[in-house]
Design a protein around this motif. Structure first.
Motif, PDB file in Angstrom:
ATOM      1  N   ILE A  54       1.414  -4.279   3.270  1.00 42.42           N
ATOM      2  CA  ILE A  54       1.317  -4.935   4.573  1.00 42.42           C
ATOM      3  C   ILE A  54       2.414  -5.987   4.728  1.00 42.42           C
ATOM      4  O   ILE A  54       2.996  -6.139   5.804  1.00 42.42           O
ATOM      5  CB  ILE A  54      -0.084  -5.547   4.745  1.00 42.42           C
ATOM      6  CG1 ILE A  54      -1.136  -4.427   4.797  1.00 42.42           C
ATOM      7  CG2 ILE A  54      -0.163  -6.419   5.990  1.00 42.42           C
ATOM      8  CD1 ILE A  54      -2.571  -4.921   4.821  1.00 42.42           C
ATOM      9  N   VAL A  55       2.712  -6.715   3.644  1.00 43.05           N
ATOM     10  CA  VAL A  55       3.833  -7.659   3.690  1.00 43.05           C
ATOM     11  C   VAL A  55       5.136  -6.909   3.964  1.00 43.05           C
ATOM     12  O   VAL A  55       5.972  -7.339   4.766  1.00 43.05           O
ATOM     13  CB  VAL A  55       3.924  -8.454   2.377  1.00 43.05           C
ATOM     14  CG1 VAL A  55       5.203  -9.288   2.337  1.00 43.05           C
ATOM     15  CG2 VAL A  55       2.700  -9.355   2.210  1.00 43.05           C
ATOM     16  N   SER A  56       5.317  -5.762   3.312  1.00 43.66           N
ATOM     17  CA  SER A  56       6.508  -4.952   3.547  1.00 43.66           C
ATOM     18  C   SER A  56       6.585  -4.510   4.998  1.00 43.66           C
ATOM     19  O   SER A  56       7.666  -4.534   5.619  1.00 43.66           O
ATOM     20  CB  SER A  56       6.485  -3.727   2.627  1.00 43.66           C
ATOM     21  OG  SER A  56       7.601  -2.889   2.851  1.00 43.66           O
ATOM     22  N   ALA A  57       5.441  -4.107   5.571  1.00 42.60           N
ATOM     23  CA  ALA A  57       5.417  -3.712   6.979  1.00 42.60           C
ATOM     24  C   ALA A  57       5.813  -4.870   7.882  1.00 42.60           C
ATOM     25  O   ALA A  57       6.520  -4.675   8.884  1.00 42.60           O
ATOM     26  CB  ALA A  57       4.025  -3.197   7.351  1.00 42.60           C
ATOM     27  N   ALA A  58       5.373  -6.085   7.556  1.00 43.44           N
ATOM     28  CA  ALA A  58       5.716  -7.255   8.360  1.00 43.44           C
ATOM     29  C   ALA A  58       7.213  -7.546   8.294  1.00 43.44           C
ATOM     30  O   ALA A  58       7.845  -7.871   9.319  1.00 43.44           O
ATOM     31  CB  ALA A  58       4.918  -8.471   7.894  1.00 43.44           C
ATOM     32  N   LEU A  59       7.818  -7.432   7.125  1.00 41.09           N
ATOM     33  CA  LEU A  59       9.253  -7.677   6.985  1.00 41.09           C
ATOM     34  C   LEU A  59      10.061  -6.710   7.848  1.00 41.09           C
ATOM     35  O   LEU A  59      10.998  -7.102   8.559  1.00 41.09           O
ATOM     36  CB  LEU A  59       9.665  -7.546   5.516  1.00 41.09           C
ATOM     37  CG  LEU A  59       9.106  -8.591   4.545  1.00 41.09           C
ATOM     38  CD1 LEU A  59       9.488  -8.236   3.112  1.00 41.09           C
ATOM     39  CD2 LEU A  59       9.594  -9.978   4.894  1.00 41.09           C
ATOM     40  N   SER A  60       9.703  -5.432   7.797  1.00 41.92           N
ATOM     41  CA  SER A  60      10.417  -4.445   8.604  1.00 41.92           C
ATOM     42  C   SER A  60      10.155  -4.648  10.083  1.00 41.92           C
ATOM     43  O   SER A  60      11.050  -4.456  10.920  1.00 41.92           O
ATOM     44  CB  SER A  60      10.006  -3.035   8.178  1.00 41.92           C
ATOM     45  OG  SER A  60      10.465  -2.736   6.874  1.00 41.92           O
ATOM     46  N   ALA A  61       8.928  -5.034  10.436  1.00 41.04           N
ATOM     47  CA  ALA A  61       8.585  -5.223  11.848  1.00 41.04           C
ATOM     48  C   ALA A  61       9.411  -6.339  12.471  1.00 41.04           C
ATOM     49  O   ALA A  61       9.790  -6.261  13.649  1.00 41.04           O
ATOM     50  CB  ALA A  61       7.094  -5.513  11.992  1.00 41.04           C
ATOM     51  N   VAL A  62       9.698  -7.393  11.723  1.00 39.55           N
ATOM     52  CA  VAL A  62      10.537  -8.476  12.245  1.00 39.55           C
ATOM     53  C   VAL A  62      11.913  -7.930  12.628  1.00 39.55           C
ATOM     54  O   VAL A  62      12.441  -8.231  13.714  1.00 39.55           O
ATOM     55  CB  VAL A  62      10.670  -9.599  11.201  1.00 39.55           C
ATOM     56  CG1 VAL A  62      11.745 -10.600  11.611  1.00 39.55           C
ATOM     57  CG2 VAL A  62       9.335 -10.319  11.017  1.00 39.55           C
ATOM     58  N   LEU A  63      12.490  -7.110  11.775  1.00 36.10           N
ATOM     59  CA  LEU A  63      13.824  -6.580  12.039  1.00 36.10           C
ATOM     60  C   LEU A  63      13.809  -5.587  13.201  1.00 36.10           C
ATOM     61  O   LEU A  63      14.690  -5.609  14.066  1.00 36.10           O
ATOM     62  CB  LEU A  63      14.370  -5.910  10.771  1.00 36.10           C
ATOM     63  CG  LEU A  63      14.449  -6.803   9.531  1.00 36.10           C
ATOM     64  CD1 LEU A  63      14.980  -6.002   8.337  1.00 36.10           C
ATOM     65  CD2 LEU A  63      15.324  -8.018   9.771  1.00 36.10           C
ATOM     66  N   LEU A  64      12.814  -4.705  13.237  1.00 39.45           N
ATOM     67  CA  LEU A  64      12.759  -3.700  14.299  1.00 39.45           C
ATOM     68  C   LEU A  64      12.463  -4.333  15.651  1.00 39.45           C
ATOM     69  O   LEU A  64      13.042  -3.944  16.675  1.00 39.45           O
ATOM     70  CB  LEU A  64      11.694  -2.655  13.959  1.00 39.45           C
ATOM     71  CG  LEU A  64      11.996  -1.785  12.723  1.00 39.45           C
ATOM     72  CD1 LEU A  64      10.809  -0.890  12.403  1.00 39.45           C
ATOM     73  CD2 LEU A  64      13.248  -0.938  12.944  1.00 39.45           C
ATOM     74  N   ALA A  65      11.547  -5.312  15.683  1.00 39.88           N
ATOM     75  CA  ALA A  65      11.250  -5.995  16.950  1.00 39.88           C
ATOM     76  C   ALA A  65      12.470  -6.747  17.460  1.00 39.88           C
ATOM     77  O   ALA A  65      12.733  -6.778  18.677  1.00 39.88           O
ATOM     78  CB  ALA A  65      10.076  -6.953  16.761  1.00 39.88           C
TER      79      ALA A  65
END
Length: 589
Positions: free
Chosen positions: A175-186
């Motif tokens: 879930i932390v990994s998903a949050a890191l990627s979500a910041v970049l994609l957003a």
């Protein structure tokens, strides 16, 4: 005034304007929208885009994190052991050469961190219920072939595993990994709105393929690297389009700062990252002209940005050299593969095998591949996703300037040739090793660049709106379908009838939460794609020259009629600057 005088009727007193009905919006009579009541409409609208895009990508990645068993993604156990080691201060570990095909490291990790027999489910007919866990938190020696990878990604992902050294910790790390990627994609989606191109926004959404979102929700640095590559390409396109759209210096500065961060991540996360970063910069250099250089020079701050990129490049290179991450040695399975005809004895035989077998896996793996790269998405899903990519690239190849068309083609060719060269270079030592996730940080730039290359006004507004909405709907179906199919694989087996709501094994949280979380995440991203102000606002009608996307156009009135707007777009496409770009609602820039 005497009592007998009669007051002449005058104009009725003006009613005070309500927030959102005029003034900020510039559209009298328009119904107020929620974001108009919280400050400046445009700035707050971009914040809302970022928040909704972040929520969407984060929830989509979280759905994958909740849905799959540990080792349900490629090499996840090795990455989880590395993440726990970094979080507990074991950055280097004890050198090891007795694992897989490269120098690794030995760490002390809890026995309860990963399953005792994760490889049991590698057989197509075996489901994830075969895994056995222990509650023993005692430390054991783990020999990880990822033990010398850069610690940048693993430190935040490994912190939950330090708190919960079991399956819960691995899922929390996902879930932390998903949050890191979500910041970049957003951020990539938000920056794409700076140039007001719906095709660019669609291209960024198309770059977040089901495979990329799956990796984002796994303990694997590939997902983080792919997200950084998408952001790096988006920043590159926005800066290249800056002179054409009259991008203000403040926003150009912001885009350059995000590009620096994305480049730093590429330079420091994985060994191939510097290659993709350099290739992206080379593509940008082929497209830049004096107008771009003047705009970039005007924003200042470049010594600091160059220093950050240089530090990332030197730091990443120093780490990889010290950790021997460029070293490989022959593995025993290569001889067996050669005996069984899986590896040819001549270069011609191996090139034939690469073209006939490996290339198809690379292409299909971009959209949907799961497990140990042994479970591919159905053909209809690949065709649907690539249909959107094909539409974007085709529009660019038909309408974009020649130099842009050339660079778009070069990205595709360079991706294939470099991957093929690496495959053949190490084939006799390592076997067939190259995967699509390795080149996706660069390959996604092909359609991201194409989305930004289509001249303003070439595609009518209604057609762009329909394409964005239809594309987002197709992608939503693909994302949810691929999650359900992969869940079914681990719950019922490769060849079982698809039913993700039951099975011999079920996720820890149950079968419904992952599907529900994915659905909510998809709804958030579709909201971004269907946002009325985004779908209607046309920004930038700069001229299209032979080598660049044109010169800045002057901001004009938003009240232009449909016919004059249409002629403005036509003149912009033919090379004449338009001073009155039409937009149904205020542009995001």
């Amino acid at each position: 005034m005497s009592a007998t005088e009669v007051r002449e009727p005058g104009p009725a007193p003006a009613r005070s304007a309500r927030p959102g009905r005029s003034g900020r919006s510039g559209h009298p009579g328009r119904r107020p929208r929620l974001f108009d009541r919280f400050g400046h409409g445009r700035a707050n609208g971009r914040r809302r885009i970022w928040l909704m895009a972040f929520a969407g990508f984060f929830l989509m990645g979280t759905a994958w994190a909740l849905a799959l068993p540990v080792e349900g993604n490629t090499d996840e156990i090795a990455h989880a052991e590395r993440a726990y080691a970094v979080a507990t201060g074991q950055w280097l570990g004890h050198p090891s050469h007795a694992v897989l095909n490269r120098p690794g490291a030995i760490f002390e990790v809890p026995r309860s961190l990963v399953p005792l027999n994760a490889e049991c489910m590698f057989h197509p007919s075996v489901v994830a219920s075969c895994q056995r866990w222990t509650s023993d938190h005692g430390l054991a020696r783990a020999n990880s072939w990822t033990g010398r990878y850069s610690p940048l990604y693993y430190l935040p992902v490994g912190l939950p595993m330090r708190v919960w050294p079991n399956e819960t910790g691995v899922i929390a790390g996902r879930i932390v990994s998903a949050a890191l990627s979500a910041v970049l994609l957003a951020t990539a989606i938000t920056l794409a709105t700076f140039v007001g191109s719906r095709l660019l926004i669609l291209a960024v959404l198309a770059a977040a393929t089901p495979s990329a979102v799956n990796l984002a929700g796994a303990v694997n640095p590939n997902g983080f690297e792919i997200s950084a590559g998408i952001l790096f390409w988006t920043c590159t396109v926005v800066m290249l389009r800056g002179p054409d759209t009259g991008l203000p210096p403040g926003r150009t500065r912001r885009v350059a700062d995000w590009a620096t961060l994305a480049g730093f991540i590429l330079l420091t996360t994985r060994a191939l990252g510097p290659v993709w970063c350099a290739a992206t910069l080379a593509a940008a250099a082929l497209l830049a002209d004096r107008a771009h250089l003047r705009q970039l020079r005007a924003i200042g701050g470049w010594p600091h940005r160059f220093a950050a990129l240089a530090a990332g490049a030197l730091g990443g290179l120093a780490w990889n050299l010290a950790a021997h991450n460029f070293e490989y040695y022959k593995i025993d399975s290569v001889a067996a593969d050669r005996r069984h005809g899986l590896i040819g004895r001549t270069l011609a035989e191996n090139i034939t095998g690469l073209l006939n077998v490996r290339a198809e896996g690379w292409v299909r793996g971009v959209v949907g591949v799961a497990g140990q790269a042994d479970y591919y998405a159905p053909l209809w899903l690949d065709l649907a996703w690539y249909g959107l990519i094909f539409a974007i690239v085709t529009l660019a190849m038909v309408t974009a300037p020649r130099r842009w068309r050339l660079v778009i083609g070069l990205i595709g060719a360079a991706t294939f040739l470099l991957t093929a060269a690496l495959e053949l270079r190490y084939l006799q030592m390592l076997g067939w090793t190259q995967m699509s996730r390795y080149f996706m940080p660069f390959f996604a730039g092909m359609w991201i660049l194409a989305g930004g290359a289509v001249p303003a006004g070439t595609v009518p507004l209604d057609a762009e709106r329909r394409l964005l909405r239809t594309g987002s709907t197709v992608m939503a179906v693909c994302q949810l379908s691929w999650l359900a199919l992969v869940m079914n694989r681990y719950q019922n087996g490769f060849y079982a009838t698809v039913n993700p709501f039951s099975g011999k094994w079920t996720p820890t949280v149950g079968v419904v939460p992952p599907l529900a979380v994915m659905t909510v995440g998809i709804a958030c991203t579709m909201w971004v794609a269907r946002w009325r102000r985004l779908a209607a606002g046309a920004v930038g009608s700069g001229s299209m020259g032979s080598g660049s996307l044109g010169s800045p156009s002057s901001p004009g009135s938003s009240g232009t009629s449909g016919s004059s707007a249409s002629s403005a777009r036509s003149s912009a496409y033919s090379g004449t600057l338009s001073n009155t770009p039409h937009c149904d609602t205020p542009p995001l820039t």
